[in-house]
Write a protein that holds these residues in place. Structure first.
Motif, PDB file in Angstrom:
ATOM      1  N   LEU A   1       0.626  -1.109  -0.173  1.00  0.00           N
ATOM      2  CA  LEU A   1       0.110   0.127  -0.032  1.00  0.00           C
ATOM      3  C   LEU A   1       0.969   1.019  -0.070  1.00  0.00           C
ATOM      4  O   LEU A   1       1.826   1.251   0.919  1.00  0.00           O
ATOM      5  CB  LEU A   1      -0.811   0.068   1.222  1.00  0.00           C
ATOM      6  N   VAL A   2       0.450   2.092  -0.935  1.00  0.00           N
ATOM      7  CA  VAL A   2       1.375   3.359  -1.033  1.00  0.00           C
ATOM      8  C   VAL A   2       0.514   4.682  -0.439  1.00  0.00           C
ATOM      9  O   VAL A   2      -0.621   5.136  -0.777  1.00  0.00           O
ATOM     10  CB  VAL A   2       1.761   3.825  -2.554  1.00  0.00           C
ATOM     11  N   HIS A   3       1.028   4.961   0.912  1.00  0.00           N
ATOM     12  CA  HIS A   3       0.353   6.151   1.500  1.00  0.00           C
ATOM     13  C   HIS A   3       0.528   7.501   0.883  1.00  0.00           C
ATOM     14  O   HIS A   3       1.617   7.890   0.959  1.00  0.00           O
ATOM     15  CB  HIS A   3       0.885   5.987   3.139  1.00  0.00           C
ATOM     16  N   ILE A   4      -0.538   8.063   0.477  1.00  0.00           N
ATOM     17  CA  ILE A   4      -0.491   9.370  -0.184  1.00  0.00           C
ATOM     18  C   ILE A   4      -1.130  10.433   0.546  1.00  0.00           C
ATOM     19  O   ILE A   4      -1.496  11.745   0.013  1.00  0.00           O
ATOM     20  CB  ILE A   4      -0.914   9.214  -1.679  1.00  0.00           C
ATOM     21  N   THR A   5      -1.391  10.368   1.898  1.00  0.00           N
ATOM     22  CA  THR A   5      -1.974  11.411   2.703  1.00  0.00           C
ATOM     23  C   THR A   5      -0.648  12.246   2.987  1.00  0.00           C
ATOM     24  O   THR A   5      -1.186  13.539   3.317  1.00  0.00           O
ATOM     25  CB  THR A   5      -2.687  10.771   3.914  1.00  0.00           C
ATOM     26  N   THR A   6       0.419  11.738   3.433  1.00  0.00           N
ATOM     27  CA  THR A   6       1.410  13.016   3.956  1.00  0.00           C
ATOM     28  C   THR A   6       2.335  13.097   2.970  1.00  0.00           C
ATOM     29  O   THR A   6       2.477  12.827   1.963  1.00  0.00           O
ATOM     30  CB  THR A   6       2.095  11.932   5.072  1.00  0.00           C
ATOM     31  N   GLY A   7       3.306  14.088   3.252  1.00  0.00           N
ATOM     32  CA  GLY A   7       4.316  14.739   2.225  1.00  0.00           C
ATOM     33  C   GLY A   7       3.736  15.748   1.395  1.00  0.00           C
ATOM     34  O   GLY A   7       2.470  16.129   1.752  1.00  0.00           O
ATOM     35  N   THR A   8       4.439  16.563   0.722  1.00  0.00           N
ATOM     36  CA  THR A   8       4.091  17.624  -0.112  1.00  0.00           C
ATOM     37  C   THR A   8       3.114  17.211  -0.969  1.00  0.00           C
ATOM     38  O   THR A   8       2.978  16.014  -1.390  1.00  0.00           O
ATOM     39  CB  THR A   8       5.405  18.480  -0.739  1.00  0.00           C
ATOM     40  N   HIS A   9       2.235  18.369  -1.513  1.00  0.00           N
ATOM     41  CA  HIS A   9       1.430  17.906  -2.747  1.00  0.00           C
ATOM     42  C   HIS A   9       2.251  17.248  -4.014  1.00  0.00           C
ATOM     43  O   HIS A   9       1.711  16.440  -4.814  1.00  0.00           O
ATOM     44  CB  HIS A   9       0.796  18.956  -3.084  1.00  0.00           C
ATOM     45  N   VAL A  10       3.474  17.833  -4.002  1.00  0.00           N
ATOM     46  CA  VAL A  10       4.194  17.104  -5.380  1.00  0.00           C
ATOM     47  C   VAL A  10       4.610  15.773  -5.095  1.00  0.00           C
ATOM     48  O   VAL A  10       4.637  14.799  -5.835  1.00  0.00           O
ATOM     49  CB  VAL A  10       5.524  18.196  -5.423  1.00  0.00           C
ATOM     50  N   ALA A  11       4.962  15.408  -3.940  1.00  0.00           N
ATOM     51  CA  ALA A  11       5.428  14.211  -3.403  1.00  0.00           C
ATOM     52  C   ALA A  11       4.157  13.210  -3.657  1.00  0.00           C
ATOM     53  O   ALA A  11       4.222  11.955  -4.318  1.00  0.00           O
ATOM     54  CB  ALA A  11       5.847  13.978  -2.087  1.00  0.00           C
ATOM     55  N   GLN A  12       2.995  13.675  -3.233  1.00  0.00           N
ATOM     56  CA  GLN A  12       1.618  12.738  -3.335  1.00  0.00           C
ATOM     57  C   GLN A  12       1.552  12.513  -4.691  1.00  0.00           C
ATOM     58  O   GLN A  12       1.134  11.395  -5.236  1.00  0.00           O
ATOM     59  CB  GLN A  12       0.511  13.647  -2.555  1.00  0.00           C
ATOM     60  N   ILE A  13       1.560  13.546  -5.550  1.00  0.00           N
ATOM     61  CA  ILE A  13       1.273  13.245  -7.057  1.00  0.00           C
ATOM     62  C   ILE A  13       2.394  12.296  -7.704  1.00  0.00           C
ATOM     63  O   ILE A  13       1.866  11.418  -8.415  1.00  0.00           O
ATOM     64  CB  ILE A  13       1.254  14.565  -7.822  1.00  0.00           C
ATOM     65  N   CYS A  14       3.414  12.523  -7.306  1.00  0.00           N
ATOM     66  CA  CYS A  14       4.490  11.617  -7.892  1.00  0.00           C
ATOM     67  C   CYS A  14       4.333  10.251  -7.355  1.00  0.00           C
ATOM     68  O   CYS A  14       4.489   9.185  -8.134  1.00  0.00           O
ATOM     69  CB  CYS A  14       5.780  11.890  -7.490  1.00  0.00           C
ATOM     70  N   LEU A  15       3.945  10.110  -6.157  1.00  0.00           N
ATOM     71  CA  LEU A  15       3.551   8.509  -5.598  1.00  0.00           C
ATOM     72  C   LEU A  15       2.360   8.111  -6.469  1.00  0.00           C
ATOM     73  O   LEU A  15       2.554   6.889  -6.793  1.00  0.00           O
ATOM     74  CB  LEU A  15       3.217   8.589  -4.198  1.00  0.00           C
ATOM     75  N   PHE A  16       1.546   8.869  -6.858  1.00  0.00           N
ATOM     76  CA  PHE A  16       0.281   8.484  -7.466  1.00  0.00           C
ATOM     77  C   PHE A  16       0.707   7.988  -8.836  1.00  0.00           C
ATOM     78  O   PHE A  16       0.499   6.917  -9.374  1.00  0.00           O
ATOM     79  CB  PHE A  16      -0.791   9.557  -7.468  1.00  0.00           C
ATOM     80  N   LEU A  17       1.516   8.947  -9.575  1.00  0.00           N
ATOM     81  CA  LEU A  17       1.958   8.542 -11.029  1.00  0.00           C
ATOM     82  C   LEU A  17       2.998   7.302 -10.972  1.00  0.00           C
ATOM     83  O   LEU A  17       2.803   6.247 -11.922  1.00  0.00           O
ATOM     84  CB  LEU A  17       2.707   9.679 -11.328  1.00  0.00           C
ATOM     85  N   LEU A  18       3.738   7.055 -10.017  1.00  0.00           N
ATOM     86  CA  LEU A  18       4.527   6.000  -9.865  1.00  0.00           C
ATOM     87  C   LEU A  18       3.718   4.520  -9.706  1.00  0.00           C
ATOM     88  O   LEU A  18       4.444   3.666 -10.173  1.00  0.00           O
ATOM     89  CB  LEU A  18       5.666   6.074  -8.896  1.00  0.00           C
ATOM     90  N   THR A  19       2.778   4.728  -8.993  1.00  0.00           N
ATOM     91  CA  THR A  19       1.928   3.506  -8.589  1.00  0.00           C
ATOM     92  C   THR A  19       0.938   3.250  -9.972  1.00  0.00           C
ATOM     93  O   THR A  19       1.009   2.062 -10.247  1.00  0.00           O
ATOM     94  CB  THR A  19       1.186   4.007  -7.358  1.00  0.00           C
ATOM     95  N   GLU A  20       0.692   4.399 -10.435  1.00  0.00           N
ATOM     96  CA  GLU A  20      -0.368   4.003 -11.770  1.00  0.00           C
ATOM     97  C   GLU A  20       0.536   3.304 -12.835  1.00  0.00           C
ATOM     98  O   GLU A  20       0.125   2.554 -13.550  1.00  0.00           O
ATOM     99  CB  GLU A  20      -0.716   5.473 -12.114  1.00  0.00           C
ATOM    100  N   ALA A  21       1.802   3.891 -13.000  1.00  0.00           N
ATOM    101  CA  ALA A  21       2.955   3.198 -13.791  1.00  0.00           C
ATOM    102  C   ALA A  21       3.345   1.947 -13.446  1.00  0.00           C
ATOM    103  O   ALA A  21       4.261   1.457 -14.361  1.00  0.00           O
ATOM    104  CB  ALA A  21       3.879   4.479 -14.102  1.00  0.00           C
ATOM    105  N   HIS A  22       2.999   1.452 -12.371  1.00  0.00           N
ATOM    106  CA  HIS A  22       3.654   0.204 -11.950  1.00  0.00           C
ATOM    107  C   HIS A  22       4.794   0.365 -11.237  1.00  0.00           C
ATOM    108  O   HIS A  22       5.424  -1.023 -11.261  1.00  0.00           O
ATOM    109  CB  HIS A  22       3.290  -0.982 -12.964  1.00  0.00           C
ATOM    110  N   TYR A  23       5.675   1.306 -11.183  1.00  0.00           N
ATOM    111  CA  TYR A  23       7.058   1.290 -10.720  1.00  0.00           C
ATOM    112  C   TYR A  23       6.867   1.103  -9.166  1.00  0.00           C
ATOM    113  O   TYR A  23       7.953   0.215  -8.522  1.00  0.00           O
ATOM    114  CB  TYR A  23       7.729   2.614 -11.000  1.00  0.00           C
ATOM    115  N   LEU A  24       5.817   1.217  -8.388  1.00  0.00           N
ATOM    116  CA  LEU A  24       5.497   0.917  -7.384  1.00  0.00           C
ATOM    117  C   LEU A  24       4.317   0.033  -7.198  1.00  0.00           C
ATOM    118  O   LEU A  24       3.226   0.461  -7.805  1.00  0.00           O
ATOM    119  CB  LEU A  24       4.900   2.142  -6.613  1.00  0.00           C
TER     120      LEU A  24
END
Length: 527
Positions: free
Chosen positions: A109-132
């Motif tokens: 599970l990739v937690h996207i509640t914390t971190g800056t908005h930029v970090a949250q967006i990047c976590l989303f994109l990396l998960t969507e692209a299956h890097y995470l």
């Protein structure tokens, strides 16, 4: 159930609190997500900057107090500017590539509640692209209460209802496409569009791919890059097994592909797993698949569809789950019509078919490939060689011009660069070296074989396949003579000079016209 691993940023603001009993009346995202009875977290990878090390230790201690079964793994990632999108994405991408994820053994599970908005967006994109390789986790406080746990929601980005918000980061797509092209800045628009399509198919589909094109067009290289791309995204974990089907002949073909049991035939002194079995959980590249016999084709089809096949001499089937890439320089549709290739296997392979053009059809890509071959030579030999300006301009003028035929495609180009680099011991390819290489290429390409290769531009593959080698060489000579002549009559006089001397032919032009008509060719087509 698999162990559950959560990955997320330390919240420098939301996770902070005064030390004392009052902190348990505050919702802190990183602590709260470990307090749910219906969410057992076995491991928490806590990302933070070095300046927040003390807070990370503090949060890890509180997590240990409320969830002793959760092992916290602090991981430092420092950003010079946490609001710089390119820097944050790049460093998180490096982290994702280096981290030893194991989706077969763990859930993520990739937690996207914390971190800056930029970090949250990047976590989303990396998960969507299956890097995470996991799902997204969102947490929030329970309104109107002082409950420290809050609520949680897991989001599976593979669900179609999230398609409207699943946007791939453009740089990641460009990087993947460049990866398939080995980093070569190709300029041929049709080829670039095809590579874009292959990149999408490679990431999103497990169905077989069929790569068609002439020998030396780069089918093997592209197959390796597709495998490396999928492996980097953790979509395959097994090996890439490559086999040239043209080398599999007779009874040994079955044994090589499907394996055999000890004693199955004379010489079978031990069990052999076979190439298909070796490709389990990985990829199998069958180059020149059109060279396989019909029996082997039938078993390949069964292995693709059912993931099962029977080794030679065995009464028990074995399993192998692999993705297939097939390569061929033949027109498989024509082979089906001739009965030399199974129509059911062709139908199975024909879902994703890509035709790689030869080098002569991508002359604008010769310049970037020239630089690529020089880089390869430097890596291989440990010796950097470059062109001087005049030499490079002269070589490219010839290489991209009509005289350069490139029948061996990129293999010819690689050999040419190797020769020039070898004959330039001081590290600079000069004009004299280039002129010598051009003369060598002209000699190499002056034979009948090159002329016969040109027939592919005139006749369909099905017609070429029915020509005997003798007829192919004869027709190639006739075509070359026609193209070098000013008229049909002149070409006829050259070709039938012996007949004219013996007065056995009264109309050379008519005789030549009838000969060309046998192959559905006309003077106008050739000239």
């Amino acid at each position: 159930m698999k162990p559950l691993v959560v990955l997320g940023f330390l919240g420098s603001t939301l996770d902070a609190s005064k030390f004392g009993p009052s902190r348990w009346n505050k919702w802190r995202p990183s602590v709260g997500l470990t307090m749910h009875e219906d969410l057992r977290v076995d491991r928490f990878v806590l990302l933070h900057g070095v300046q927040h090390t003390r807070l990370a230790t503090y949060i890890a201690e509180d997590i240990a107090a409320v969830s002793p079964e959760t092992r916290v793994e602090p991981h430092v990632i420092d950003f010079a500017d946490p609001w710089d999108f390119e820097e944050v994405y790049g460093k998180l991408l490096d982290f994702a590539r280096a981290y030893p994820f194991d989706p077969e053994a763990e859930d993520y599970l990739v937690h996207i509640t914390t971190g800056t908005h930029v970090a949250q967006i990047c976590l989303f994109l990396l998960t969507e692209a299956h890097y995470l390789p996991g799902r997204l986790l969102q947490t929030q406080p329970r309104r109107g209460t002082t409950e420290a746990a809050g609520t949680w929601t897991a989001i599976d980005l593979d669900l179609s209802r999230y398609d409207s918000i699943a946007t791939r980061f453009a740089a990641a797509t460009a990087e993947s496409t460049s990866f398939l092209k080995s980093g070569i800045d190709t300029r041929n628009a049709a080829f670039n569009r095809m590579i874009d399509e292959i990149e999408q198919v490679a990431i999103r589909s497990k169905a077989p791919l069929l790569l068609m094109g002439p020998t030396g067009a780069g089918k093997s290289q592209l197959a390796r890059r597709i495998y490396e791309l999928k492996r980097a995204r953790r979509q395959v974990k097994g090996p890439l097994v490559e086999v040239n089907c043209a080398t599999l002949k007779g009874d040994g073909a079955m044994s090589a592909l499907f394996g055999h049991r000890k004693g199955a035939f004379t010489g079978a002194v031990a069990d052999r797993p076979g190439l298909l079995r070796s490709a389990d959980t990985g990829m199998l590249f069958l180059d020149e698949i059109g060279e396989l016999g019909l029996d082997e084709q039938a078993m390949i089809l069964r292995a693709i569809e059912d993931k099962r096949f029977l080794p030679v001499g065995s009464d028990k089937e074995v399993e192998s789950d692999f993705q297939l890439i097939a390569g061929t320089n033949r027109d498989l549709a024509a082979c089906v019509a001739q009965g030399s290739f199974r129509d059911d296997l062709y139908a199975r392979l024909n879902l994703w078919t890509f035709a790689l053009p030869g080098l002569a059809d991508r002359r604008e890509d010769i310049a970037p490939n020239l630089d690529y071959e020089l880089d390869r030579h430097a890596e291989r030999e440990g010796d950097r060689v470059t062109f001087n300006k005049e030499a490079r301009e002269r070589y490219l003028a010839y290489a991209t011009g009509p005289e350069a035929r490139w029948p061996g495609n990129f293999r010819d180009l690689a050999a040419s660069v190797t020769r020039m680099a070898t004959f330039s011991p001081k590290g600079r390819i000069d004009l004299a070296c280039v002129e010598s290489e051009i003369a060598r290429l002209k000699r190499l390409w002056s034979g009948n074989q090159v002329e016969t290769d040109q027939l592919a531009d005139l006749l369909p593959d099905a017609a070429l396949a029915t020509l005997d080698p003798f007829d192919r060489v004869q027709l190639a000579h006739v075509v070359a003579t026609c193209r070098a002549s000013r008229s049909l009559s002149e070409a006829g006089r050259v070709l039938f000079i012996a007949s004219r001397a013996q007065k056995t032919s009264s109309n050379d032009a008519d005789r030549l016209r009838k000969y060309l008509a046998r192959f559905d060719l006309s003077w106008a087509q050739l000239t």
